[in-house]
Enzyme design. Structure first.
Site, mmCIF file in Angstrom:
data_model
loop_
_atom_site.group_PDB
_atom_site.id
_atom_site.type_symbol
_atom_site.label_atom_id
_atom_site.label_comp_id
_atom_site.label_asym_id
_atom_site.label_seq_id
_atom_site.Cartn_x
_atom_site.Cartn_y
_atom_site.Cartn_z
ATOM 1 N N TYR A 142 0.907 -1.030 -0.074
ATOM 2 C CA TYR A 142 0.072 -0.057 0.082
ATOM 3 C C TYR A 142 0.930 1.108 -0.111
ATOM 4 O O TYR A 142 0.469 2.289 -0.408
ATOM 5 C CB TYR A 142 -0.872 -0.053 1.292
ATOM 6 N N LYS A 190 4.194 -15.508 2.944
ATOM 7 C CA LYS A 190 4.375 -16.317 1.919
ATOM 8 C C LYS A 190 5.807 -16.404 1.855
ATOM 9 O O LYS A 190 6.670 -16.153 0.709
ATOM 10 C CB LYS A 190 4.153 -15.444 0.604
ATOM 11 N N ASP A 222 -1.893 -18.634 1.121
ATOM 12 C CA ASP A 222 -2.875 -19.307 0.328
ATOM 13 C C ASP A 222 -3.705 -20.540 1.233
ATOM 14 O O ASP A 222 -4.651 -20.749 0.935
ATOM 15 C CB ASP A 222 -2.139 -20.020 -0.870
ATOM 16 N N ASP A 246 -6.038 -7.532 4.263
ATOM 17 C CA ASP A 246 -7.064 -6.992 3.697
ATOM 18 C C ASP A 246 -7.976 -7.957 2.819
ATOM 19 O O ASP A 246 -9.232 -8.185 2.796
ATOM 20 C CB ASP A 246 -6.655 -5.991 2.391
ATOM 21 N N ASP A 250 -12.026 -10.037 4.266
ATOM 22 C CA ASP A 250 -13.064 -9.962 3.207
ATOM 23 C C ASP A 250 -13.716 -11.332 3.417
ATOM 24 O O ASP A 250 -14.989 -11.512 3.462
ATOM 25 C CB ASP A 250 -13.058 -9.599 1.864
#
Ligand code: IPM
Ligand code: MG
Length: 368
Positions: A142, A190, A222, A246, A250
């Site tokens: 970001y 990751k 993942d 983020d 969701d």
């Protein structure tokens, strides 16, 4: 009387409708409990761009920095999509997070048994889901430089940048939260591919040595995305870098049944920022059908983290739970299911009444 100065930046789309309900609940709780919540309402995002020429006008930013806490609705809308980055509503939100120094974003997701059927997942899977996601909020893709178009105009770049200090401070917040809950922390990365993630894993492990009472494990992002929909009850606190957090937050919304229920607190600086996880939802704006419970629950987090009013925060959370348990449902929770359909303002008033009753009851109890 304790006086709290709250900057309210309702923003775009359904932002004004849902923050109105959060203010309603806070105002009534203040009257019943002897607190003076003073609201200073200002524009942010697209509405600020339209009326003041910037998604975060300097006067609004200053007032937020000088407040005791900030309550935000939502920013953005399709009409702003084509604007340059410095005019985008989202830029106003990102600048506000940065100016307030809110590096840790707490996003709880709890499955409420009485509305377990609102999740698209089987009730047997979502049962016992109670997760707190701690999302790093001021680093990673970001904010990392370099970014944007390069010398070769056919190439565009974003950079995932983290310093050890940035990882360490958010890891500490996550370990402290884990201590208050089931003492289990899952760090997401990751590390099999990304150098920043390998460093993230090292730093979190090092900080973990100071929290021997917290059980730490590491999961690749993942796998985490998969486990969230197969066995969400295995998680307690999750800590993740900005973009991973983020996306996962969701996904976590799907476990609870509606993103409209989810709240967040962004902490770490002097002034905390409280906002529902949902966006501006322009297609349903202005119709009194949005779910304000995420915004109201964000106000509860404000009481807990900025004002240290734990009992009052719980009163709001108890009131929300009892309204859901009684079958009241805004449109997002209905979809042909049984229940008592209510509008944005109706469900806000129900929570308000129940909060007032809970506070009165406690006061009566303490008076005898
Ligand atoms: C969120 C939102 C924001 C983010 C957007 C609106 C900038 O998606 O709070 O999750 O990406 O942080
Ligand atoms: Mg998001």
């Amino acid at each position: 009387m304790n006086r709290y100065k709250i900057a309210v930046v309702a923003g775009d789309g359904i932002g004004p409708e849902v923050t109105r309900e959060a203010m309603r609940v806070l105002r009534t709780l203040g009257e019943a409990g002897g607190f003076d919540f003073h609201f200073h309402e200002m524009p942010i995002g697209g509405v600020a761009l339209r009326t003041m020429g910037s998604p975060l006008p300097p006067a609004v930013l200053d007032a937020c920095v000088e407040s005791d806490a900030v309550l935000l609705g939502a920013v953005g809308g399709p009409e702003f999509d084509a604007l340059p980055k410095d005019k985008k509503p989202e830029t106003g939100l990102l600048q506000l997070r940065q100016a307030l120094g809110c590096f840790a974003n707490l996003r709880p997701a709890v499955s409420v048994p009485s509305i377990a059927d609102c999740s698209p997942l089987k009730p047997s899977i979502v049962a016992n889901t109670d997760i707190l996601l701690v999302r790093e909020l001021l680093g990673g893709l970001y904010f990392g430089e370099p970014r944007g178009r390069r010398d070769d105009p056919t190439v565009c770049v974003n950079s995932m940048v983290y310093s050890e200090a940035e990882v360490e401070r958010v890891a500490r917040v996550a370990f402290e939260q884990a201590r208050r809950r089931s003492r289990k922390l899952t760090s997401v990365d990751k590390a099999n591919v990304l150098e920043t993630s390998a460093m993230w894993r090292q730093v979190v492990t090092r900080v973990g040595a100071e929290y021997p009472d917290v059980q730490l494990d590491h999961v690749l992002v993942d796998s985490c995305a998969m486990f969230l929909v197969t066995t969400p009850s295995r998680f307690d606190v999750i800590v993740a870098e900005n973009l991973f957090g983020d996306i996962l937050s969701d996904e976590m919304a799907a476990l609870t049944g509606s993103i409209g229920l989810l709240a967040s607190a962004s902490i770490g600086g002097r002034v905390g920022l409280y906002e529902p996880v949902h966006g501006s939802a322009p297609t349903i704006a202005g119709q009194d059908i949005a779910n304000p419970l995420g915004a109201i629950a964000s106000a509860a987090m404000m009481l807990r983290y900025s004002f240290n009013l734990e009992q009052e925060a719980r009163d709001i959370e108890t009131a929300i739970r009892s309204v859901l348990d009684d079958g009241y449902k805004t449109a997002d929770l209905q979809n042909g299911r049984p229940g008592r359909p209510v509008s944005t303002s109706e469900i806000g008033k129900l929570v308000e009444q129940r909060v007032a009753a809970l506070v009165d009851h406690r006061h009566a109890y303490h008076a005898v």
